[in-house]
Enzyme design. Structure first.
Site, PDB file in Angstrom:
ATOM      1  N   ASP A  12       0.823  -1.223   0.000  1.00 26.63           N
ATOM      2  CA  ASP A  12       0.000   0.000   0.000  1.00 26.63           C
ATOM      3  C   ASP A  12       0.849   1.262   0.000  1.00 26.63           C
ATOM      4  OD1 ASP A  12      -2.258  -1.631   0.273  1.00 26.63           O
ATOM      5  OD2 ASP A  12      -2.083  -1.606   2.453  1.00 26.63           O
ATOM      6  N   HIS A  40      -4.336  -1.876  -5.919  1.00 28.44           N
ATOM      7  CA  HIS A  40      -3.600  -0.683  -6.321  1.00 28.44           C
ATOM      8  C   HIS A  40      -4.634   0.376  -6.644  1.00 28.44           C
ATOM      9  CE1 HIS A  40       0.096  -2.848  -6.489  1.00 28.44           C
ATOM     10  NE2 HIS A  40      -0.333  -3.658  -7.419  1.00 28.44           N
TER      11      HIS A  40
HETATM   12  P1  GDP Z   1      -0.268   0.153  -3.725  1.00 28.16           P
HETATM   13  O1  GDP Z   1      -0.897  -1.146  -3.334  1.00 28.16           O
HETATM   14  O2  GDP Z   1       1.174   0.226  -3.350  1.00 28.16           O
HETATM   15  O3  GDP Z   1      -0.510   0.502  -5.142  1.00 28.16           O
HETATM   16  O4  GDP Z   1      -0.951   1.294  -2.829  1.00 28.16           O
HETATM   17  P2  GDP Z   1      -2.504   1.605  -2.612  1.00 28.16           P
HETATM   18  O5  GDP Z   1      -3.071   2.100  -3.863  1.00 28.16           O
HETATM   19  O6  GDP Z   1      -3.155   0.469  -1.931  1.00 28.16           O
HETATM   20  O7  GDP Z   1      -2.404   2.750  -1.509  1.00 28.16           O
HETATM   21  C1  GDP Z   1      -1.852   3.967  -1.723  1.00 28.16           C
HETATM   22  C2  GDP Z   1      -2.863   5.039  -1.354  1.00 28.16           C
HETATM   23  O8  GDP Z   1      -2.240   6.291  -1.400  1.00 28.16           O
HETATM   24  C3  GDP Z   1      -4.018   5.150  -2.314  1.00 28.16           C
HETATM   25  O9  GDP Z   1      -5.143   5.599  -1.601  1.00 28.16           O
HETATM   26  C4  GDP Z   1      -3.530   6.189  -3.325  1.00 28.16           C
HETATM   27  O10 GDP Z   1      -4.573   6.855  -4.023  1.00 28.16           O
HETATM   28  C5  GDP Z   1      -2.853   7.112  -2.403  1.00 28.16           C
HETATM   29  N1  GDP Z   1      -1.740   7.904  -2.922  1.00 28.16           N
HETATM   30  C6  GDP Z   1      -0.689   7.516  -3.704  1.00 28.16           C
HETATM   31  N2  GDP Z   1       0.202   8.517  -3.777  1.00 28.16           N
HETATM   32  C7  GDP Z   1      -0.284   9.544  -3.034  1.00 28.16           C
HETATM   33  C8  GDP Z   1       0.204  10.826  -2.671  1.00 28.16           C
HETATM   34  O11 GDP Z   1       1.289  11.214  -3.030  1.00 28.16           O
HETATM   35  N3  GDP Z   1      -0.584  11.588  -1.855  1.00 28.16           N
HETATM   36  C9  GDP Z   1      -1.786  11.177  -1.392  1.00 28.16           C
HETATM   37  N4  GDP Z   1      -2.482  11.982  -0.607  1.00 28.16           N
HETATM   38  N5  GDP Z   1      -2.272   9.967  -1.690  1.00 28.16           N
HETATM   39  C10 GDP Z   1      -1.526   9.161  -2.491  1.00 28.16           C
END
Ligand code: GDP
Length: 427
Positions: A12, A40
């Site tokens: 995440d 994701h």
């Molecule tokens: P993954 O499994 O590594 O792809 O991560 P996830 O998508 O599960 O979780 C990452 C969360 O952070 C999601 O809610 C994204 O929309 C959010 N996100 C990613 N980059 C940023 C950022 O730079 N700022 C903010 N506020 N949210 C972000």
């Protein structure tokens, strides 16, 4: 040239966003491990999506998306995700599925649910997507490869073989009914036909692509700390989320990997059980959880509140090291703009000694965080697009962490959208 985007922590970290961004200039995006057990989150011109199984390159019509042999292929989930994309006007993506990928069976999900129930308060906090029973069967050699679905006699005989063990457990351990081989044969033969046009020998395809100098991007799921060998065992997942496993799970030569991008959040978050040294509780945690991510820190797969905490430099340094990261991307930095002071964990105190190297689970369980406090920047940094324009204390925070994790931070993500990214000049 091969590049990998992988998680430096518990998962995440925001890998989906970074993959979606880099997929724009990649020819091929590959999922090489895991299954539909994580999510994701991607926000782009088509809207907001939570992908579980599809590679994050599906939004770029020039990109070929590969599901490698290391993946737990849940066919129903795959079809559902494709249907969602279609219903939301995303152009039909190009998908290739390895003929050697193994199939997530409905009974794997059932076993996952039954086992977590049996464990009761000792459960692992599984997403109940069938992952542990799936990989268990693979290594017990009673799994089914995708190609088995195309021949009914082979499919049936593989199911009969699996049922010898599965039924003993179902009936005697869990007091459930045995598997219905006839019904399973028909269901999975039909599912096989639905994906048949996407199935091929992806390893041959990828080796050819390498010769043609295509840009290949591997997308990891979860992160280092969930690796079965190097992670917080047994609070781990059942396939390796390390870039190194990409060679196996995708079928690429190890020498082809040039760039390994480890993604980390500007704070910590974790879904599921296990020790989490910098975890916050109470109001402090609630506030960070509410402000984190794009809509609070809640699991993309399960909707469960994520556990949150301060940045853990001990865990992240180890996370980058085990990934063999050539660079690191820090996401969610915008989230911390409300804090007067921000703590970073730089050591683990265990039995009176301060450790800098991430230890075995038995010791992580006893560890107390050693913190350094840094001043906050008290400013909304969303909308800033150049590194120099970031507040000074914000840059100090990044510099401090870079030194602690011993890995160059090449990009900063300051918002969930694709374009909210700042390139950091590397010295
Ligand atoms: P993954 O499994 O590594 O792809 O991560 P996830 O998508 O599960 O979780 C990452 C969360 O952070 C999601 O809610 C994204 O929309 C959010 N996100 C990613 N980059 C940023 C950022 O730079 N700022 C903010 N506020 N949210 C972000």
């Amino acid at each position: 040239m091969v590049q990998a985007i992988v998680g430096a922590n518990w998962g995440d970290e925001g890998k989906g966003k970074i993959t979606d961004m880099l997929a724009q200039c990649s020819d091929i995006v590959i999922r090489f491990q895991g299954g539909a057990n994580a999510g994701h989150t991607i926000i782009n011109e088509y809207g907001k999506f939570a992908l579980h199984l599809l590679p994050s390159g599906v939004f770029s019509s020039r990109t070929v998306n590969v599901i490698g042999p290391g993946v737990a292929l849940d066919i129903e989930e795959l079809l559902e995700e494709l249907e969602t994309l279609k219903s939301r006007n995303v152009p039909e993506p190009q998908i290739l599925i390895s003929d050697r990928a193994q199939v997530m069976m409905r009974y794997h999900v059932l076993f996952d649910v039954l086992e977590e129930k049996r464990l009761g308060k000792n459960s692992f906090g599984s997403t109940k997507s069938g992952i542990a029973p799936f990989y268990g069967d693979k290594y017990m050699k009673i799994g089914l490869q995708v190609n088995h679905l195309f021949d009914k006699a082979v499919l049936r005989s593989r199911l009969e073989r699996a049922a010898e063990i599965k039924n003993a457990m179902l009936v005697h351990l869990y007091q459930e009914s045995p598997l219905d081989i006839d019904a399973l044969t028909e269901t999975y033969f039909a599912l096989g036909q639905r994906i048949r046009s996407m199935v091929c020998d992806t390893a041959v395809y990828l080796h050819k692509a390498l010769k043609e100098n295509k840009i290949i991007l591997l997308e990891g799921q979860l992160g280092t700390l969930r690796d079965p060998d190097h992670g917080i065992f047994p609070f781990t997942t059942s396939s390796s989320p390390l870039a190194g496993y990409g060679t196996v799970g995708a079928g690429l030569p190890p020498t082809a990997f040039e760039r390994i991008i480890a993604v980390t959040k500007a704070y910590s978050s974790c879904v599921g059980a296990g020790p989490f040294v910098t975890e916050l509780f109470g109001d402090e945690a609630e506030e960070l959880r509410r402000r984190g991510g794009d809509a609070g820190e809640y699991g993309a797969k399960t909707g469960r509140p994520r556990r949150v905490g301060w940045f853990d430099a001990v865990a992240t340094r180890y996370g980058c090291l085990m990934q063999g990261a050539t660079e690191c991307v820090m996401t969610n930095l915008d989230v911390l703009g409300y804090l007067d002071e921000i703590k970073v964990c730089t050591g683990y105190e265990v039995d009176g000694r301060v450790l800098k190297d991430f230890p075995v689970t038995r010791l992580v369980e006893k560890a107390r965080p050693v913190y350094v406090s840094l001043p906050g920047w008290k400013e909304d940094i969303r909308g800033i697009s150049s590194y120099a324009a970031l507040p000074e204390n914000c840059r100090r925070y990044i510099d401090f962490i870079e030194k602690e994790i011993d890995c160059p931070i090449s990009m900063i993500s300051n918002g969930p959208k694709r374009e909210e990214i700042i390139q950091r000049p590397l010295s």
